[in-house]
Design an enzyme around this catalytic site. Sequence first.
Site, mmCIF file in Angstrom:
data_model
loop_
_atom_site.group_PDB
_atom_site.id
_atom_site.type_symbol
_atom_site.label_atom_id
_atom_site.label_comp_id
_atom_site.label_asym_id
_atom_site.label_seq_id
_atom_site.Cartn_x
_atom_site.Cartn_y
_atom_site.Cartn_z
ATOM 1 N N LYS A 174 0.819 -1.186 0.129
ATOM 2 C CA LYS A 174 -0.091 0.067 0.032
ATOM 3 C C LYS A 174 0.806 1.302 -0.005
ATOM 4 O O LYS A 174 1.528 1.743 1.021
ATOM 5 C CB LYS A 174 -0.897 -0.079 1.370
ATOM 6 C CG LYS A 174 -2.111 1.047 1.169
ATOM 7 C CD LYS A 174 -2.380 1.734 2.365
ATOM 8 C CE LYS A 174 -1.748 2.711 2.994
ATOM 9 N NZ LYS A 174 -1.561 4.100 2.325
ATOM 10 N N GLU A 249 11.433 2.436 9.033
ATOM 11 C CA GLU A 249 12.470 3.723 8.504
ATOM 12 C C GLU A 249 11.673 5.026 8.764
ATOM 13 O O GLU A 249 10.803 5.074 7.976
ATOM 14 C CB GLU A 249 12.800 3.289 6.825
ATOM 15 C CG GLU A 249 13.326 2.016 6.784
ATOM 16 C CD GLU A 249 14.924 1.971 7.543
ATOM 17 O OE1 GLU A 249 15.304 3.104 7.788
ATOM 18 O OE2 GLU A 249 15.404 0.937 7.387
ATOM 19 N N CYS A 283 14.498 11.451 3.441
ATOM 20 C CA CYS A 283 14.538 11.237 4.943
ATOM 21 C C CYS A 283 16.251 11.319 5.177
ATOM 22 O O CYS A 283 16.361 11.585 6.396
ATOM 23 C CB CYS A 283 14.242 9.691 5.015
ATOM 24 S SG CYS A 283 15.042 8.382 3.967
ATOM 25 N N GLU A 383 12.440 17.598 12.073
ATOM 26 C CA GLU A 383 12.471 17.308 10.794
ATOM 27 C C GLU A 383 11.228 18.358 10.012
ATOM 28 O O GLU A 383 10.273 18.418 10.456
ATOM 29 C CB GLU A 383 11.881 15.796 10.423
ATOM 30 C CG GLU A 383 12.050 15.653 9.002
ATOM 31 C CD GLU A 383 11.498 14.086 8.827
ATOM 32 O OE1 GLU A 383 10.539 13.707 9.350
ATOM 33 O OE2 GLU A 383 12.257 13.275 7.907
#
Length: 498
Positions: A174, A249, A283, A383
């Site tokens: 997905k 992750e 990332c 982030e």
Amino acid sequence: MVQDAGFFIGGKWTNPRDRKRFETINPATGEVLATFPLGTKEDVNAAVRAAKGAFEKWKKTPAPRRGELLLEAAKIFRNRKEELGRIVTMEMGKVIAEGRGDVQEAIDFFEYASGEGRRFFGQTVPSELPDKMCFTIRLPVGPVALVTPWNFPIAIPSWKSGAALISGCTVVFKPSSLTPLCGAKFAEVLEEAGFPPGVFNFLVGPGSTAGDALIRHPDIRAISFTGGVDTGKQVYKAAAERMIKAGLELGGKNPILVMDDADLDLLMDGVMFGAFGTTGQRCTATSRLIVHRVVYDDLLDRLVKRTEKLKVGDPLDPKTDMGPVASADQERKTLEYVGIGRKEGDKLLTGGEKLRGGAYDRGFFVEPTVFEVKANKRLAMEEIFGPVLSVIRVKDYDEAVAVANSVEYGLSSSIYTNDVRRAFAAMQDLEAGITYINAPTIGAEVQMPFGGIKSTGPTDTREAGPTAVEEFTYVKTVYVDYSGRLQRAQIDTAKFTG
Ligand code: NAD
């Protein structure tokens, strides 16, 4: 080019007409690329049923044979690289060279993983008893769920599914609802490669419903997830409830440390690529530049000049350096952080605005942005996942390391120095899953393990490289006693008599 696309379940494409549909759009132009049905719990159940039904046969298919299908998929990715690279660029906005790179990663990883089928090694270990052998074999865990973000819409699914499929797992995939078209194209390649029906299944739907149903499904035996930390925690908890593996992750706040002896020309090339490649939405993006006071002023000057030269615009134009951010939400979030920086008194050195006028008005374009910040400010700790770089001044190596390690994340890191002792010290000192020396924080290669520490994710799984299959397999220990009598370990201890 509006396509009316659907799901790939049990070897068949389905396009349920009774569902609400959603659109996927080009973030550079606003053009609708495709529409998809909103996947539901029932679709998830059907996909998991198909994966479960196909599992035993796929598990028993010899791993080198499984590898042949992966190699076939690699060939198809190679043949369709240009077409797929353009779709990546059109659907998520990264520049075309990077769109092609996304597909190249799939080619590389499927080639690499196909070879893993011939290296499915276990260990042979001496027994403490005579006429007895001990060894280990690796077995697939079962049907697995792969849940992915939008920023590497072909590469990340290839890392996960390449490793799962070579391991003998069947897959329900997905992707993010921002990049369903790339997901569908990915499924198309695997269909063309000839994987048996049910071995690879694809659907899209909201994370909070379809994603949630998938990660909690009782027949799913491992989850491989890439995305934000908050979602990652939910996935981890759902996996813990059922004692299954979860490869996670998650985010990053990746630093480059610049020492007083750094080659600043080399550094500048690295920073432009690390901070503004993929419009800062990696990332592993370089989001902090931690700079030794001796080179600080010189560096700031060069940094601003280089950043202001970047050409932002149509990502399909090979001359463009930086494309749009991926969505209206990404634009809002990036500009929100610019506002936070301003409010907290950080010094805006360049950028910080939404780009307006002409073609910019149709897409989500933000200027490449550089702030001078203190190490404890939000811009330096959180982030952002956009084209915003924070520069932090430090007095020496020790302070640079302390600042680098002061955030909750630990994915990638880098140091620019010509001092070999510092380089080796940094490899040990930086709290991160990856350290680069004299290169930016991005640039993973598929034959190397990839993953982070701290809030970036648990350290027990690593994608890519020889560790990739560990996420989808378990080790079985086998004892073979060919003595013809009962031998009791720890009790019948043989004495050395020779
Ligand atoms: P996200 O967490 O919002 O979504 C990721 C995926 O999870 C999507 O497919 C989404 O539909 C699904 N999802 C959302 N809620 C869910 C739920 N409750 N249950 C199950 N699935 C759910 O992340 P995003 O916005 O797509 O991606 C950006 C994030 O991904 C950033 O934080 C970035 O750092 C991270 N990322 C990490 C890596 C890495 O390898 N460390 C790589 C790329 C992106």
